[in-house]
Design a protein around this motif. Structure first.
Motif, mmCIF file in Angstrom:
data_model
loop_
_atom_site.group_PDB
_atom_site.id
_atom_site.type_symbol
_atom_site.label_atom_id
_atom_site.label_comp_id
_atom_site.label_asym_id
_atom_site.label_seq_id
_atom_site.Cartn_x
_atom_site.Cartn_y
_atom_site.Cartn_z
ATOM 1 N N SER A 86 -8.733 -54.577 -42.961
ATOM 2 C CA SER A 86 -7.848 -55.581 -42.355
ATOM 3 C C SER A 86 -6.951 -56.231 -43.396
ATOM 4 O O SER A 86 -5.773 -56.511 -43.131
ATOM 5 N N LEU A 87 -7.513 -56.487 -44.592
ATOM 6 C CA LEU A 87 -6.694 -57.046 -45.666
ATOM 7 C C LEU A 87 -5.596 -56.056 -46.053
ATOM 8 O O LEU A 87 -4.431 -56.444 -46.232
ATOM 9 N N THR A 88 -5.950 -54.775 -46.178
ATOM 10 C CA THR A 88 -4.954 -53.756 -46.512
ATOM 11 C C THR A 88 -3.860 -53.695 -45.453
ATOM 12 O O THR A 88 -2.662 -53.687 -45.770
ATOM 13 N N ASN A 89 -4.267 -53.673 -44.183
ATOM 14 C CA ASN A 89 -3.289 -53.631 -43.090
ATOM 15 C C ASN A 89 -2.420 -54.881 -43.076
ATOM 16 O O ASN A 89 -1.195 -54.813 -42.894
ATOM 17 N N GLY A 90 -3.057 -56.027 -43.247
ATOM 18 C CA GLY A 90 -2.328 -57.284 -43.224
ATOM 19 C C GLY A 90 -1.294 -57.375 -44.325
ATOM 20 O O GLY A 90 -0.160 -57.826 -44.105
ATOM 21 N N GLU A 140 -1.649 -58.648 -32.083
ATOM 22 C CA GLU A 140 -2.511 -57.525 -31.719
ATOM 23 C C GLU A 140 -1.701 -56.237 -31.570
ATOM 24 O O GLU A 140 -2.150 -55.160 -31.993
ATOM 25 N N HIS A 141 -0.516 -56.343 -31.011
ATOM 26 C CA HIS A 141 0.331 -55.158 -30.844
ATOM 27 C C HIS A 141 0.785 -54.627 -32.207
ATOM 28 O O HIS A 141 0.811 -53.410 -32.430
ATOM 29 N N VAL A 142 1.136 -55.551 -33.100
ATOM 30 C CA VAL A 142 1.560 -55.143 -34.440
ATOM 31 C C VAL A 142 0.403 -54.484 -35.179
ATOM 32 O O VAL A 142 0.560 -53.433 -35.810
ATOM 33 N N ALA A 143 -0.787 -55.080 -35.081
ATOM 34 C CA ALA A 143 -1.961 -54.542 -35.766
ATOM 35 C C ALA A 143 -2.334 -53.159 -35.245
ATOM 36 O O ALA A 143 -2.809 -52.306 -36.002
ATOM 37 N N SER A 144 -2.105 -52.926 -33.948
ATOM 38 C CA SER A 144 -2.497 -51.646 -33.341
ATOM 39 C C SER A 144 -1.693 -50.470 -33.887
ATOM 40 O O SER A 144 -2.095 -49.316 -33.753
ATOM 41 N N VAL A 145 -0.545 -50.751 -34.526
ATOM 42 C CA VAL A 145 0.249 -49.689 -35.137
ATOM 43 C C VAL A 145 -0.482 -49.099 -36.339
ATOM 44 O O VAL A 145 -0.328 -47.924 -36.662
ATOM 45 N N PHE A 146 -1.340 -49.913 -36.969
ATOM 46 C CA PHE A 146 -1.985 -49.511 -38.216
ATOM 47 C C PHE A 146 -3.430 -49.051 -38.042
ATOM 48 O O PHE A 146 -4.002 -48.472 -38.960
ATOM 49 N N THR A 147 -4.053 -49.329 -36.904
ATOM 50 C CA THR A 147 -5.448 -48.940 -36.728
ATOM 51 C C THR A 147 -5.790 -48.783 -35.253
ATOM 52 O O THR A 147 -5.210 -49.459 -34.403
ATOM 53 N N ASN A 153 -9.321 -48.476 -34.746
ATOM 54 C CA ASN A 153 -10.692 -48.968 -34.800
ATOM 55 C C ASN A 153 -10.745 -50.383 -34.233
ATOM 56 O O ASN A 153 -10.023 -51.282 -34.698
ATOM 57 N N LEU A 154 -11.604 -50.618 -33.243
ATOM 58 C CA LEU A 154 -11.623 -51.914 -32.549
ATOM 59 C C LEU A 154 -11.977 -53.069 -33.472
ATOM 60 O O LEU A 154 -11.386 -54.149 -33.394
ATOM 61 N N ALA A 155 -12.967 -52.853 -34.363
ATOM 62 C CA ALA A 155 -13.379 -53.922 -35.274
ATOM 63 C C ALA A 155 -12.250 -54.265 -36.246
ATOM 64 O O ALA A 155 -11.975 -55.444 -36.516
ATOM 65 N N VAL A 156 -11.595 -53.242 -36.779
ATOM 66 C CA VAL A 156 -10.484 -53.462 -37.702
ATOM 67 C C VAL A 156 -9.297 -54.092 -36.976
ATOM 68 O O VAL A 156 -8.632 -54.984 -37.502
ATOM 69 N N LEU A 157 -9.053 -53.653 -35.748
ATOM 70 C CA LEU A 157 -7.964 -54.218 -34.956
ATOM 71 C C LEU A 157 -8.175 -55.706 -34.717
ATOM 72 O O LEU A 157 -7.253 -56.516 -34.879
ATOM 73 N N GLU A 158 -9.396 -56.072 -34.361
ATOM 74 C CA GLU A 158 -9.701 -57.481 -34.102
ATOM 75 C C GLU A 158 -9.532 -58.323 -35.362
ATOM 76 O O GLU A 158 -8.950 -59.415 -35.322
ATOM 77 N N GLU A 159 -10.026 -57.806 -36.498
ATOM 78 C CA GLU A 159 -9.959 -58.578 -37.741
ATOM 79 C C GLU A 159 -8.533 -58.640 -38.282
ATOM 80 O O GLU A 159 -8.106 -59.677 -38.814
ATOM 81 N N THR A 160 -7.781 -57.549 -38.134
ATOM 82 C CA THR A 160 -6.387 -57.558 -38.576
ATOM 83 C C THR A 160 -5.576 -58.548 -37.753
ATOM 84 O O THR A 160 -4.714 -59.271 -38.280
ATOM 85 N N THR A 161 -5.846 -58.598 -36.454
ATOM 86 C CA THR A 161 -5.171 -59.569 -35.582
ATOM 87 C C THR A 161 -5.474 -60.989 -36.029
ATOM 88 O O THR A 161 -4.574 -61.841 -36.094
ATOM 89 N N ARG A 162 -6.750 -61.242 -36.343
ATOM 90 C CA ARG A 162 -7.135 -62.577 -36.815
ATOM 91 C C ARG A 162 -6.451 -62.899 -38.142
ATOM 92 O O ARG A 162 -5.973 -64.018 -38.364
ATOM 93 N N TYR A 163 -6.405 -61.913 -39.034
ATOM 94 C CA TYR A 163 -5.723 -62.093 -40.325
ATOM 95 C C TYR A 163 -4.265 -62.517 -40.104
ATOM 96 O O TYR A 163 -3.777 -63.467 -40.726
ATOM 97 N N LEU A 164 -3.574 -61.804 -39.215
ATOM 98 C CA LEU A 164 -2.160 -62.092 -38.974
ATOM 99 C C LEU A 164 -1.975 -63.475 -38.368
ATOM 100 O O LEU A 164 -1.079 -64.229 -38.772
ATOM 101 N N ARG A 165 -2.809 -63.807 -37.386
ATOM 102 C CA ARG A 165 -2.646 -65.105 -36.715
ATOM 103 C C ARG A 165 -2.851 -66.257 -37.704
ATOM 104 O O ARG A 165 -2.157 -67.280 -37.628
ATOM 105 N N ILE A 166 -3.782 -66.105 -38.623
ATOM 106 C CA ILE A 166 -4.052 -67.165 -39.604
ATOM 107 C C ILE A 166 -2.975 -67.175 -40.690
ATOM 108 O O ILE A 166 -2.395 -68.222 -41.009
ATOM 109 N N ASN A 167 -2.668 -66.006 -41.261
ATOM 110 C CA ASN A 167 -1.764 -65.973 -42.415
ATOM 111 C C ASN A 167 -0.310 -66.235 -42.059
ATOM 112 O O ASN A 167 0.460 -66.665 -42.931
#
Length: 456
Positions: free
Chosen positions: A282-286, A347-354, A356-370
Motif C-alpha cells: 500500500s505504501l508503494t502504491n500510495g 478506492e477507484h484510483v487504488a484499484s488501478v494498482f492492485t 488484492n482486496l487487503a491491499v486495495l483497502e489499505e491503499t484506499t486508507r493511505y490515500l484518504r489520510i495522506n
C-alpha cells in the motif's frame, strides 16, 4: 534554429504571473517526461519477467543514489548562476558553469570507475537476491558507463534553467525521453532494424538517450552567448568550486536523509506481522499515486528557485518575496484540487494498482489520510525551492531532516508498533510530519533571512 539564438527572457521585470507561467509549464513537461521514462522501463521489464522487473527497481534506487551528487551540484550551480543572471553578469555565469561542469565530470569519472571495478561487490553489499544478481550486475555496468553524460546533462540543464533558457532543457529532455521510451521496446525485443538485446536493452536505451541529450546541450553551449565556455582556457577555480560545494552538500544530505527515512518506514511496516505485506504494498502504491501530484509541485519548486534567485541578483528582494508567495499559494490551490479528487475517488484510483482486496483497502486508507497533507506538501516544495534558489540550502535541509527524523519516524514507530495502530499509525505520522514541514518552511520563508544571504 531559434533555440540557438534567443536571448533569455527578462525574469526580473514585468508581470509576475507571466514570468511564473514562462518558467513553470516547461518544467512541468520535463517532469512528465521523466515520469514516463521510469514507467516505460518498469513496464517493459515486466513484459520480460518478474526478475528483470525487480532488478530494474533495485538498480533504479541504486542509480538514484549515485546521481544525488549531481543533483546537489546542480542546486548550488543554479543558486549562483541565477544571482549572476539577475545581476546581468553573463561572464560570471559562464565561469561558474565551467567550474560546475568540470566538478561534475570529475566526480562522475570516479563513480564510473567504482561501478565498473566493483560492480559485483556493490550488488552483493546491496543484498540482491541470487536469482537477479547477474542481471543487476549487467545493468550496473551499463549505467556506470552513462554516469558522465548523465552528470553533464543534469548540471547543464540547471545552468540553462538558472538563466531562464528553459526551452533548451525542455528540448533535450524531450529527446531523452522519446529515445529512451522507444529504445526500451526496439532494443529489448529487436524490432527491425535494431538487434534484439533482451533485458540489457533497457539500460542501453537509457545510456544512448542520455548521451544524445547531453550532446544537444553541448551544442547549445557552442553557439552565440555561451561560446566563450569553450574558448576560454581550462582552469580550475578552487574558490568557485568550494562555493558550489558549500551550497550543494546540504541538498545531497537532504536527499540521503529523506530516502534513508523512507527505507526505515518500510522496515516499520515490515514488523506488522500478517499486515506487513499489504501495508508495504500500500505504501508503494500510495507513493506512486502521489508521484503524479508531485509533478506540478516540483515544477513550481524549480520555477521558484530560478525566479527568486534572479530577482535577488537584480537587487529586488521585495519582488522575489512576492513571487515566492504567488507561486506557493497557486501551488497549494492546484495541489489541493488534485488531492480532493483523489480523496473522493480513492478506492477507484487504488484499484488501478492492485486487485488484492487487503491491499486495495489499505491503499484506499493511505490515500484518504495522506491527501489531507498535500497542501502542506505544496507549500514545503515551492517555498523550499525558493529558499534553495536564494542559497538557503542549509535551512531547507534542517527542516526536512527534523520533519523526517524527529517527527515522522519516531511517531510512526510509536503509533504503529508501541500503540498497535498498525499501518494507520504510519499514515498518521506521515501527514503530521508533512504538516510540520510545510509550516516550518513557510515560517522560514516569512522570516526573510534568505533575502540577506550573500553568495559572492
Amino acid at each position: 534554429m531559434n533555440l540557438l539564438k534567443n536571448q533569455p527572457p527578462n525574469l526580473t521585470a514585468g508581470s509576475l504571473w507571466s514570468n511564473i507561467w514562462a518558467m513553470s509549464w516547461p518544467m512541468f513537461l520535463i517532469m512528465i517526461f521523466n515520469f514516463l521514462v521510469g514507467l516505460a522501463d518498469i513496464y517493459v521489464a515486466g513484459l520480460i519477467s518478474a526478475g528483470v522487473q525487480a532488478a530494474v527497481g533495485f538498480i533504479s534506487q541504486l542509480f538514484f543514489l549515485t546521481i544525488i551528487v549531481a543533483n546537489a551540484i546542480s542546486i548550488g550551480t543554479l543558486a549562483l548562476i541565477s544571482r549572476a543572471a539577475g545581476a546581468g553578469n553573463h561572464e560570471l555565469s559562464v565561469e561558474i558553469s565551467k567550474q560546475s561542469l568540470i566538478l561534475s565530470l570529475l566526480i562522475a569519472i570516479g563513480l564510473t570507475f567504482i561501478g565498473l571495478a566493483f560492480h559485483r561487490e556493490i550488488i552483493a553489499m546491496a543484498g540482491f537476491p541470487d536469482e537477479i544478481k547477474e542481471i543487476s550486475e549487467n545493468f550496473l555496468k551499463v549505467y556506470a558507463l552513462s554516469l558522465g553524460p548523465n552528470y553533464i546533462l543534469i548540471v547543464s540543464n540547471a545552468i540553462f534553467r538558472a538563466t531562464g533558457e528553459i526551452k533548451k532543457p525542455l528540448l533535450s529532455m524531450f529527446l531523452v525521453s522519446l529515445i529512451n521510451v522507444i529504445g526500451d521496446f526496439v532494443l529489448v525485443f529487436g524490432i527491425f532494424p535494431f538487434p534484439r538485446l533482451g533485458y540489457i536493452g533497457i539500460a542501453v536505451s537509457t545510456a544512448i538517450s542520455v548521451a544524445i541529450g547531453t550532446s544537444v546541450n553541448l551544442i547549445f553551449f557552442s553557439v552565440m552567448r555561451w561560446r566563450s565556455l569553450y574558448s576560454r582556457p581550462l582552469k580550475i577555480s578552487t574558490a568557485k568550486i568550494k562555493k558550489i560545494i558549500s551550497l550543494g552538500w546540504p541538498a545531497a544530505l537532504l536527499q540521503i536523509a529523506w530516502n534513508a527515512g523512507s527505507i526505515i518506514l518500510y522496515n516499520i511496516l515490515a514488523r506488522l506481522g500478517q499486515e506487513s505485506i499489504a501495508a508495504m504494498a500500500s505504501l508503494t502504491n500510495g507513493l506512486r499515486i502521489e508521484a503524479i501530484i508531485y509533478l506540478p509541485a516540483f515544477a513550481l519548486n524549480m520555477a521558484a528557485s530560478v525566479l527568486i534567485g534572479q530577482n535577488l541578483g537584480a537587487g529586488n528582494s521585495t519582488r522575489a518575496e512576492r513571487i515566492g508567495w504567488h507561486i506557493a499559494f497557486a501551488g497549494a490551490a492546484l495541489i489541493s484540487f488534485m488531492a480532493i479528487i483523489i480523496f473522493i475517488w480513492a478506492e477507484h484510483v487504488a484499484s488501478v494498482f492492485t486487485r488484492n482486496l487487503a491491499v486495495l483497502e489499505e491503499t484506499t486508507r493511505y490515500l484518504r489520510i495522506n491527501m489531507l497533507s498535500e497542501p502542506f506538501m505544496a507549500l514545503s516544495a515551492v517555498l523550499g525551492g525558493g529558499l534553495q534558489g536564494a542559497g538557503d540550502t542549509k535551512g531547507t535541509m534542517w527542516i526536512i531532516v527534523i520533519a523526517m527524523w524527529l517527527i515522522r519516524l519516531p511517531l510512526a514507530y510509536m503509533l504503529a508498533l508501541a500503540l498497535d495502530y498498525g499501518a494507520t499509525g504510519v499514515w498518521i505520522a506521515m501527514i503530521t510530519s508533512m504538516a510540520v514541514q510545510g509550516i516550518l518552511m513557510t515560517w522560514r520563508f516569512h522570516k526573510g533571512h534568505w533575502k540577506e544571504l550573500r553568495l559572492d
